[in-house]
Design a protein around this motif. Structure first.
Motif, PDB file in Angstrom:
ATOM      1  N   PRO A  90       0.813  -1.220   0.000  1.00 62.53           N
ATOM      2  CA  PRO A  90       0.000   0.000   0.000  1.00 62.53           C
ATOM      3  C   PRO A  90       0.843   1.265   0.000  1.00 62.53           C
ATOM      4  O   PRO A  90       1.890   1.326   0.632  1.00 62.53           O
ATOM      5  N   HIS A  91       0.380   2.241  -0.744  1.00 61.47           N
ATOM      6  CA  HIS A  91       0.963   3.579  -0.735  1.00 61.47           C
ATOM      7  C   HIS A  91      -0.029   4.587  -0.165  1.00 61.47           C
ATOM      8  O   HIS A  91       0.360   5.575   0.420  1.00 61.47           O
ATOM      9  N   LEU A  92      -1.309   4.320  -0.374  1.00 62.20           N
ATOM     10  CA  LEU A  92      -2.364   5.201   0.113  1.00 62.20           C
ATOM     11  C   LEU A  92      -3.616   4.363   0.316  1.00 62.20           C
ATOM     12  O   LEU A  92      -4.014   3.622  -0.573  1.00 62.20           O
ATOM     13  N   LEU A  93      -4.220   4.452   1.484  1.00 65.91           N
ATOM     14  CA  LEU A  93      -5.444   3.716   1.791  1.00 65.91           C
ATOM     15  C   LEU A  93      -6.476   4.706   2.332  1.00 65.91           C
ATOM     16  O   LEU A  93      -6.343   5.196   3.450  1.00 65.91           O
ATOM     17  N   GLU A  94      -7.473   5.007   1.522  1.00 71.36           N
ATOM     18  CA  GLU A  94      -8.515   5.941   1.944  1.00 71.36           C
ATOM     19  C   GLU A  94      -9.888   5.287   2.021  1.00 71.36           C
ATOM     20  O   GLU A  94     -10.801   5.837   2.626  1.00 71.36           O
ATOM     21  N   ILE A  95     -10.059   4.133   1.378  1.00 67.60           N
ATOM     22  CA  ILE A  95     -11.354   3.461   1.389  1.00 67.60           C
ATOM     23  C   ILE A  95     -11.464   2.676   2.688  1.00 67.60           C
ATOM     24  O   ILE A  95     -10.696   1.755   2.932  1.00 67.60           O
ATOM     25  N   GLU A  96     -12.413   3.093   3.508  1.00 64.24           N
ATOM     26  CA  GLU A  96     -12.566   2.451   4.803  1.00 64.24           C
ATOM     27  C   GLU A  96     -13.274   1.115   4.640  1.00 64.24           C
ATOM     28  O   GLU A  96     -14.129   0.948   3.779  1.00 64.24           O
ATOM     29  N   GLU A  97     -12.901   0.184   5.472  1.00 68.12           N
ATOM     30  CA  GLU A  97     -13.466  -1.159   5.397  1.00 68.12           C
ATOM     31  C   GLU A  97     -13.784  -1.645   6.794  1.00 68.12           C
ATOM     32  O   GLU A  97     -13.430  -1.014   7.784  1.00 68.12           O
ATOM     33  N   GLY A  98     -14.426  -2.786   6.837  1.00 71.02           N
ATOM     34  CA  GLY A  98     -14.785  -3.386   8.106  1.00 71.02           C
ATOM     35  C   GLY A  98     -16.228  -3.089   8.471  1.00 71.02           C
ATOM     36  O   GLY A  98     -17.013  -2.612   7.657  1.00 71.02           O
ATOM     37  N   PRO A  99     -16.592  -3.372   9.700  1.00 77.01           N
ATOM     38  CA  PRO A  99     -17.974  -3.168  10.129  1.00 77.01           C
ATOM     39  C   PRO A  99     -18.301  -1.688  10.291  1.00 77.01           C
ATOM     40  O   PRO A  99     -17.415  -0.876  10.535  1.00 77.01           O
ATOM     41  N   PHE A 100     -19.573  -1.368  10.128  1.00 78.52           N
ATOM     42  CA  PHE A 100     -20.019   0.003  10.373  1.00 78.52           C
ATOM     43  C   PHE A 100     -21.314  -0.023  11.161  1.00 78.52           C
ATOM     44  O   PHE A 100     -22.054  -1.002  11.148  1.00 78.52           O
ATOM     45  N   LEU A 101     -21.541   1.059  11.859  1.00 79.21           N
ATOM     46  CA  LEU A 101     -22.753   1.260  12.630  1.00 79.21           C
ATOM     47  C   LEU A 101     -23.044   2.746  12.615  1.00 79.21           C
ATOM     48  O   LEU A 101     -22.162   3.557  12.889  1.00 79.21           O
ATOM     49  N   ARG A 102     -24.273   3.105  12.268  1.00 77.00           N
ATOM     50  CA  ARG A 102     -24.628   4.520  12.217  1.00 77.00           C
ATOM     51  C   ARG A 102     -26.045   4.674  12.734  1.00 77.00           C
ATOM     52  O   ARG A 102     -26.976   4.050  12.238  1.00 77.00           O
ATOM     53  N   GLU A 103     -26.213   5.503  13.769  1.00 80.24           N
ATOM     54  CA  GLU A 103     -27.540   5.820  14.280  1.00 80.24           C
ATOM     55  C   GLU A 103     -27.931   7.182  13.747  1.00 80.24           C
ATOM     56  O   GLU A 103     -27.177   8.147  13.881  1.00 80.24           O
ATOM     57  N   ILE A 104     -29.116   7.257  13.137  1.00 81.26           N
ATOM     58  CA  ILE A 104     -29.597   8.492  12.542  1.00 81.26           C
ATOM     59  C   ILE A 104     -30.847   8.932  13.290  1.00 81.26           C
ATOM     60  O   ILE A 104     -31.874   8.252  13.261  1.00 81.26           O
ATOM     61  N   GLY A 105     -30.752  10.063  13.964  1.00 80.52           N
ATOM     62  CA  GLY A 105     -31.910  10.623  14.660  1.00 80.52           C
ATOM     63  C   GLY A 105     -32.869  11.246  13.666  1.00 80.52           C
ATOM     64  O   GLY A 105     -32.457  11.984  12.773  1.00 80.52           O
ATOM     65  N   LEU A 106     -34.139  10.937  13.819  1.00 84.73           N
ATOM     66  CA  LEU A 106     -35.157  11.481  12.919  1.00 84.73           C
ATOM     67  C   LEU A 106     -35.650  12.830  13.434  1.00 84.73           C
ATOM     68  O   LEU A 106     -35.622  13.079  14.641  1.00 84.73           O
ATOM     69  N   PRO A 107     -36.101  13.693  12.527  1.00 87.11           N
ATOM     70  CA  PRO A 107     -36.699  14.961  12.976  1.00 87.11           C
ATOM     71  C   PRO A 107     -37.898  14.671  13.872  1.00 87.11           C
ATOM     72  O   PRO A 107     -38.530  13.615  13.767  1.00 87.11           O
ATOM     73  N   GLU A 108     -38.198  15.605  14.727  1.00 88.92           N
ATOM     74  CA  GLU A 108     -39.314  15.419  15.648  1.00 88.92           C
ATOM     75  C   GLU A 108     -40.594  15.149  14.874  1.00 88.92           C
ATOM     76  O   GLU A 108     -40.885  15.792  13.867  1.00 88.92           O
ATOM     77  N   GLY A 109     -41.348  14.173  15.327  1.00 88.39           N
ATOM     78  CA  GLY A 109     -42.601  13.820  14.679  1.00 88.39           C
ATOM     79  C   GLY A 109     -43.003  12.404  15.034  1.00 88.39           C
ATOM     80  O   GLY A 109     -42.328  11.716  15.800  1.00 88.39           O
ATOM     81  N   GLU A 110     -44.106  11.965  14.446  1.00 86.02           N
ATOM     82  CA  GLU A 110     -44.584  10.600  14.651  1.00 86.02           C
ATOM     83  C   GLU A 110     -44.432   9.841  13.351  1.00 86.02           C
ATOM     84  O   GLU A 110     -44.794  10.333  12.283  1.00 86.02           O
TER      85      GLU A 110
END
Length: 149
Positions: A90-110
């Motif tokens: 490798p000379h440059l590694l920018e592409i991330e790999e492995g597991p991911f987890l992302r929590e996205i808060g929703l705008p207020e509402g039902e």
């Protein structure tokens, strides 16, 4: 402060940062990453778009956290280089790999969490979270005219 040439600057800062070497790539891959997202809202729903290039859509799990008003994305981008015959330096590694987890808060509402739908196209996962329709109560008031005798 007088202007310095790049070499002078490096010689000044190098004692502060001794591990820095010019011309040698610093290769450090972290495990775990977070996909970038867009969060958009219309009158009827919220749209979450997640950038998941290189991630198999079948490996992505979408969870609704109703109590927190959030959507959670979980999955993994696998390292396809490990499966190749050749060994690459490798000379440059920018592409991330492995597991991911992302929590996205929703705008207020039902929201109607049971009606969430999603599809993937060209490395972008789109998640549609419908809003609960607000039941409107219609009150009809009849006009009563009173006749005098």
């Amino acid at each position: 402060m007088p202007k310095r040439h790049g070499e002078e600057w490096f010689l000044t800062i190098s004692p502060i940062v001794p591990s820095m070497e010019v011309g040698v790539p610093q290769i450090a891959r972290q495990r775990g990453w977070m996909p970038r997202i867009d969060l958009l809202e219309s009158e009827a729903e919220v749209l979450i778009r997640a950038e998941l290039a290189g991630v198999d859509p079948q490996s992505v799990a979408i969870h609704a956290l109703e109590a927190r008003g959030a959507i959670v994305l979980r999955g993994e981008r696998t390292d396809d280089l490990a499966q190749r015959d050749q060994t690459y330096r490798p000379h440059l590694l920018e592409i991330e790999e492995g597991p991911f987890l992302r929590e996205i808060g929703l705008p207020e509402g039902e929201y109607d969490y049971k009606s969430i739908r999603a599809h993937a196209k060209c490395g972008v996962l789109s998640i549609y979270v419908p809003k609960r329709s607000r039941s409107t109560t219609v009150v009809i008031v009849e006009s009563i005219t009173r006749r005098e005798p």
